[in-house]
Design a protein around this motif. Structure first.
Motif, PDB file in Angstrom:
ATOM      1  N   GLU A   1      39.174  31.313  29.797  1.00 30.93           N
ATOM      2  CA  GLU A   1      39.637  30.179  30.256  1.00 30.93           C
ATOM      3  C   GLU A   1      41.165  29.999  30.522  1.00 30.93           C
ATOM      4  O   GLU A   1      42.217  30.411  29.735  1.00 30.93           O
ATOM      5  CB  GLU A   1      39.214  29.257  28.914  1.00 30.93           C
ATOM      6  N   GLY A   2      41.532  29.513  31.940  1.00 34.27           N
ATOM      7  CA  GLY A   2      42.793  29.162  32.054  1.00 34.27           C
ATOM      8  C   GLY A   2      43.665  30.419  32.495  1.00 34.27           C
ATOM      9  O   GLY A   2      44.829  30.274  32.653  1.00 34.27           O
ATOM     10  N   LEU A   3      43.069  31.573  32.616  1.00 35.65           N
ATOM     11  CA  LEU A   3      43.864  32.794  32.795  1.00 35.65           C
ATOM     12  C   LEU A   3      43.924  33.072  34.348  1.00 35.65           C
ATOM     13  O   LEU A   3      42.807  32.736  35.152  1.00 35.65           O
ATOM     14  CB  LEU A   3      43.201  33.952  31.926  1.00 35.65           C
ATOM     15  N   GLN A   4      44.765  33.771  34.768  1.00 35.17           N
ATOM     16  CA  GLN A   4      44.923  34.518  36.022  1.00 35.17           C
ATOM     17  C   GLN A   4      44.177  35.495  36.454  1.00 35.17           C
ATOM     18  O   GLN A   4      43.629  36.163  35.432  1.00 35.17           O
ATOM     19  CB  GLN A   4      46.551  34.674  36.588  1.00 35.17           C
ATOM     20  N   PRO A   5      43.628  35.983  37.588  1.00 34.07           N
ATOM     21  CA  PRO A   5      42.782  36.779  37.933  1.00 34.07           C
ATOM     22  C   PRO A   5      42.890  37.958  37.264  1.00 34.07           C
ATOM     23  O   PRO A   5      41.889  38.669  37.002  1.00 34.07           O
ATOM     24  CB  PRO A   5      42.500  36.759  39.462  1.00 34.07           C
ATOM     25  N   SER A   6      44.249  38.613  37.289  1.00 32.75           N
ATOM     26  CA  SER A   6      44.485  39.820  36.697  1.00 32.75           C
ATOM     27  C   SER A   6      44.279  39.979  35.375  1.00 32.75           C
ATOM     28  O   SER A   6      43.678  41.120  35.111  1.00 32.75           O
ATOM     29  CB  SER A   6      45.904  40.224  37.251  1.00 32.75           C
ATOM     30  N   MET A   7      44.466  39.030  34.689  1.00 32.85           N
ATOM     31  CA  MET A   7      44.157  38.936  33.323  1.00 32.85           C
ATOM     32  C   MET A   7      42.600  38.890  33.105  1.00 32.85           C
ATOM     33  O   MET A   7      41.900  39.582  32.024  1.00 32.85           O
ATOM     34  CB  MET A   7      44.932  37.825  32.469  1.00 32.85           C
ATOM     35  N   ILE A   8      42.061  38.036  33.662  1.00 30.66           N
ATOM     36  CA  ILE A   8      40.515  37.875  33.697  1.00 30.66           C
ATOM     37  C   ILE A   8      39.702  39.441  33.785  1.00 30.66           C
ATOM     38  O   ILE A   8      39.006  39.778  33.129  1.00 30.66           O
ATOM     39  CB  ILE A   8      39.958  36.960  34.565  1.00 30.66           C
TER      40      ILE A   8
ATOM     41  N   THR B   1      55.302  33.862  22.013  1.00 24.23           N
ATOM     42  CA  THR B   1      56.320  34.270  23.373  1.00 24.23           C
ATOM     43  C   THR B   1      55.660  35.094  24.506  1.00 24.23           C
ATOM     44  O   THR B   1      55.996  35.245  25.460  1.00 24.23           O
ATOM     45  CB  THR B   1      57.575  35.088  22.941  1.00 24.23           C
ATOM     46  N   LEU B   2      54.269  35.297  24.188  1.00 22.69           N
ATOM     47  CA  LEU B   2      53.229  36.031  25.176  1.00 22.69           C
ATOM     48  C   LEU B   2      52.758  34.898  26.008  1.00 22.69           C
ATOM     49  O   LEU B   2      52.942  33.865  25.727  1.00 22.69           O
ATOM     50  CB  LEU B   2      52.467  36.651  24.192  1.00 22.69           C
ATOM     51  N   SER B   3      52.445  35.536  27.363  1.00 22.32           N
ATOM     52  CA  SER B   3      51.713  34.654  28.207  1.00 22.32           C
ATOM     53  C   SER B   3      50.193  34.376  27.610  1.00 22.32           C
ATOM     54  O   SER B   3      50.063  34.999  26.576  1.00 22.32           O
ATOM     55  CB  SER B   3      51.739  35.513  29.535  1.00 22.32           C
ATOM     56  N   GLY B   4      49.838  33.453  28.332  1.00 26.92           N
ATOM     57  CA  GLY B   4      48.409  33.073  27.947  1.00 26.92           C
ATOM     58  C   GLY B   4      47.394  34.275  27.678  1.00 26.92           C
ATOM     59  O   GLY B   4      46.631  34.347  26.952  1.00 26.92           O
ATOM     60  N   GLY B   5      47.492  34.961  28.851  1.00 25.37           N
ATOM     61  CA  GLY B   5      46.554  36.148  29.095  1.00 25.37           C
ATOM     62  C   GLY B   5      46.720  37.301  27.912  1.00 25.37           C
ATOM     63  O   GLY B   5      45.823  37.702  27.310  1.00 25.37           O
ATOM     64  N   GLU B   6      48.181  37.266  27.625  1.00 32.22           N
ATOM     65  CA  GLU B   6      48.483  38.227  26.473  1.00 32.22           C
ATOM     66  C   GLU B   6      48.130  37.824  25.159  1.00 32.22           C
ATOM     67  O   GLU B   6      47.656  38.494  24.139  1.00 32.22           O
ATOM     68  CB  GLU B   6      50.124  38.513  26.565  1.00 32.22           C
ATOM     69  N   GLN B   7      48.009  36.569  24.962  1.00 28.03           N
ATOM     70  CA  GLN B   7      47.825  35.933  23.639  1.00 28.03           C
ATOM     71  C   GLN B   7      46.170  35.961  23.412  1.00 28.03           C
ATOM     72  O   GLN B   7      45.774  36.359  22.389  1.00 28.03           O
ATOM     73  CB  GLN B   7      47.905  34.468  23.579  1.00 28.03           C
TER      74      GLN B   7
END
Length: 231
Positions: free
Chosen positions: A160-167, A131-137
């Motif tokens: 890979e494939g993450l939004q800038p804030s997660m990067i 249920t987590l977002s890609g960045g959280e995973q």
């Protein structure tokens, strides 16, 4: 120090790596760059014992990792976050972390340290990983690896494939690990991101080691990026 001493490896009769030598020092981020199919992920899998060596050896300090069965390599102090994360998606965040803690019998203080690095996960301990977002995973995959208290961390395409804030959040954690003395081997295709993060860059071409240089030197000579990566 992680040291690859002239390793050759592959899948069945298909040889991918050929006499590759690399070293990653404690408190250093070494980025492995190369085109798709150059063998970057195979390097990671060979270190972890998931791909058998045809020749050569992998060392962590004085311990020969390549002499260990694959399930003992994490216990020796090597954390691995593969491309695609490979979480236990039906388990909660807390349960995924517990699996990481069990590998080296890490205590609650390690769990607390990991959650301090990833405060977002503390808010989601009861959630299933799926249920987590890609960045959280990606954060959870890294956190589980850090539960091993690794001397070396292998990261295969962590942004890979993450939004800038997660990067940005993941990059901050990687820099913090360097400051804590962890040796980081990073596979990353985003060259500009690598230049801001890595201490040294090693190029891989057709499974063979190429030029190894500092990130500062690469910034001054971008022609090698065109040669080895083609971007």
């Amino acid at each position: 120090m992680l040291r690859l001493d002239r390793i050759s490896a592959g899948y069945g009769r298909a040889q991918v790596l050929r006499d590759l030598s690399l070293e990653v020092q404690p408190g250093e981020i070494l980025c492995l760059l190369g085109r798709n199919g150059a063998g970057k992920s195979t390097v990671m899998r060979a270190i972890m014992g998931l791909v058998p060596l045809m020749s050569g050896a992998v060392w962590l300090g004085d311990e020969r990792l390549s002499a260990l069965p694959a399930h003992q390599v994490p216990r020796a102090g090597v954390g691995y976050v593969p491309q695609g994360r490979r979480l236990f998606t039906d388990l909660s965040v807390a349960q995924n972390l517990e699996i990481g803690l069990m590998a080296r019998q890490s205590g609650p203080e390690v769990r607390e340290e990991v959650l301090t690095r990833f405060p977002r996960l503390r808010e989601r301990l009861g959630q299933k990983a799926q249920t987590l977002s890609g960045g959280e995973q990606q954060m959870l995959a890294m956190a589980r690896a850090l539960c091993l208290r690794p001397q070396v961390l292998l990261l295969d395409e962590p942004t890979e494939g993450l939004q800038p804030s997660m990067i940005a959040a993941i990059r901050d954690v990687i820099v913090g690990l360097r400051e804590a003395g962890v040796a980081v081997l990073l596979v990353e295709q985003r060259v500009d991101a690598v230049l801001d993060l890595a201490d040294r860059v090693a190029f891989l071409e057709n499974g063979t080691g190429g030029t190894v240089m500092t990130a500062d030197d690469l910034r001054a000579n971008r022609s090698l990026v065109d040669r080895y990566v083609g971007v």
